[in-house]
Design an enzyme around this catalytic site. Structure first.
Site, PDB file in Angstrom:
ATOM      1  N   SER A   2       0.839  -0.955   0.088  1.00 40.12           N
ATOM      2  CA  SER A   2       0.303  -0.140   0.251  1.00 40.12           C
ATOM      3  C   SER A   2       1.151   1.194   0.129  1.00 40.12           C
ATOM      4  O   SER A   2       0.063   2.081  -0.035  1.00 40.12           O
ATOM      5  CB  SER A   2      -1.515  -0.359   1.370  1.00 40.12           C
ATOM      6  OG  SER A   2      -0.234  -0.212   2.441  1.00 40.12           O
ATOM      7  N   LYS A  11       4.477 -11.313   3.273  1.00 40.39           N
ATOM      8  CA  LYS A  11       3.432 -11.821   3.086  1.00 40.39           C
ATOM      9  C   LYS A  11       3.485 -11.812   1.949  1.00 40.39           C
ATOM     10  O   LYS A  11       3.853 -11.109   0.285  1.00 40.39           O
ATOM     11  CB  LYS A  11       2.624 -10.810   3.836  1.00 40.39           C
ATOM     12  CG  LYS A  11       0.745 -11.348   3.282  1.00 40.39           C
ATOM     13  CD  LYS A  11       0.624  -9.960   3.931  1.00 40.39           C
ATOM     14  CE  LYS A  11       0.819  -8.200   3.702  1.00 40.39           C
ATOM     15  NZ  LYS A  11      -0.421  -8.332   2.612  1.00 40.39           N
ATOM     16  N   GLU A  40      -0.258 -12.386  -1.015  1.00 35.80           N
ATOM     17  CA  GLU A  40      -1.373 -12.247  -1.544  1.00 35.80           C
ATOM     18  C   GLU A  40      -2.346 -14.123  -2.186  1.00 35.80           C
ATOM     19  O   GLU A  40      -1.399 -14.214  -3.273  1.00 35.80           O
ATOM     20  CB  GLU A  40      -2.030 -11.137  -2.048  1.00 35.80           C
ATOM     21  CG  GLU A  40      -1.658  -9.949  -1.949  1.00 35.80           C
ATOM     22  CD  GLU A  40      -2.912  -8.793  -2.121  1.00 35.80           C
ATOM     23  OE1 GLU A  40      -2.025  -7.735  -1.507  1.00 35.80           O
ATOM     24  OE2 GLU A  40      -3.114  -8.114  -3.233  1.00 35.80           O
ATOM     25  N   GLU A  53      -8.878 -10.311   4.213  1.00 29.76           N
ATOM     26  CA  GLU A  53      -9.343  -8.486   3.667  1.00 29.76           C
ATOM     27  C   GLU A  53     -10.432  -8.689   3.382  1.00 29.76           C
ATOM     28  O   GLU A  53     -10.941  -9.859   2.574  1.00 29.76           O
ATOM     29  CB  GLU A  53      -8.462  -8.121   2.751  1.00 29.76           C
ATOM     30  CG  GLU A  53      -8.809  -6.110   2.303  1.00 29.76           C
ATOM     31  CD  GLU A  53      -7.828  -5.117   2.022  1.00 29.76           C
ATOM     32  OE1 GLU A  53      -7.725  -5.192   1.259  1.00 29.76           O
ATOM     33  OE2 GLU A  53      -6.559  -6.206   1.733  1.00 29.76           O
TER      34      GLU A  53
END
Length: 278
Positions: free
Chosen positions: A52, A120, A122, A189
């Site tokens: 982000s 991390k 996704e 999320e």
């Protein structure tokens, strides 16, 4: 690469966070810079150097603007400021999806150059083999299922998950795949609350919610959202704990007025011929 933070402080490990499944909620925030890491570190369990950062600090429209060099640079800055929080760095889009070999090399580079505690990724079923390979190499992995920001272009926008039977089944499969691959935790999320709560109850690893459920084992927010520095749209799932954009704007306005009125700098801000210090 060693952290510049105090070596006297014991850092929270991924294993320690794994052991907190079902216990005290895990407090997580993003961090991208040294001063923010210093300020957040005493209060949180985990700092995520999220992709982000591409949107928050670099002005990209999506997280797809994040690069390996960008993530490593910000990861290094956060490691210099974090003495106790577990630091996790996002693997950017394109660094792990195409092959196990690329995923492992990317994860190893991030850890080697930042000294972070974990990475991390996704996805779920589609990248379970990559997670397993990274874990097997001794690098802890945090998973990420539900709404996947790196897939925004492929999905045609940010779409909340868990609103159809087929999608719920896919979420359950992704969650199980991430756990079976050896991840120590998983972010959920943008997922309908009851579905996120069911997944959290189903898994033996901690779940970290963002737009998910209070019944997750922890929560995470983007720091700029949490402190009211976001200058574009604030997501529905965000609670603003401060409104710093107003403070910053007001300070800039006051500064501009002082400069234009020649009220700044004043005598107290100037150096005399004597040996005063900056």
């Amino acid at each position: 690469m060693a952290s510049d933070a105090s070596a006297a402080t014991t850092r929270i490990t991924p294993a320690a966070l794994l052991s907190r499944k079902g216990g005290e909620p895990i407090v997580c925030l993003t961090a991208y810079t040294y001063p923010i890491a210093r300020l957040l570190d005493p209060h949180v369990d985990l700092l995520l150097v999220g992709d982000s950062v591409a949107m928050v600090l670099h002005g990209h429209k999506t997280t797809l603007g994040a690069t390996m060099d960008m993530m490593i640079s910000h990861g290094q800055a956060v490691m210099r400021g974090a003495a106790r929080a577990c630091v996790v760095v996002d693997m950017p889009a394109g660094s792990y999806e195409d092959s196990i070999e690329n995923a492992l090399a990317s994860a190893q580079r991030i850890v080697r150059e930042t000294g972070c505690d974990a990475v991390k990724l996704e996805g779920g079923v589609a990248i379970a083999a990559q997670i397993a390979a990274i874990v097997a190499a001794g690098i802890p992995v945090m998973g990420h299922i539900g709404l996947l920001p790196q897939s925004v272009e492929k999905e045609g926008g940010y779409k909340i998950k868990g609103r159809s039977d087929a999608n719920i089944a896919a979420l359950h499969a992704d969650a199980r795949a991430v756990e079976a691959a050896g991840a120590f935790s998983v972010v959920i999320e943008g997922t309908v609350e009851p579905v996120a709560a069911d997944i959290s109850a189903m898994l033996a690893i901690p779940t970290i919610g963002i737009g998910a459920s209070p019944r997750c084992d922890g929560q995470i927010l983007v720091i700029d959202d949490a402190i009211g520095l976001t200058v574009d749209r604030v997501p529905k799932f965000v609670k603003e704990y401060a409104l710093l954009r107003d403070i910053v704007s007001d300070a800039a306005e006051s500064y501009a007025k002082d400069v234009r009125a020649r009220a700044f700098p004043g005598p107290e801000h100037l150096f005399s011929p004597s040996k005063d210090k900056a």
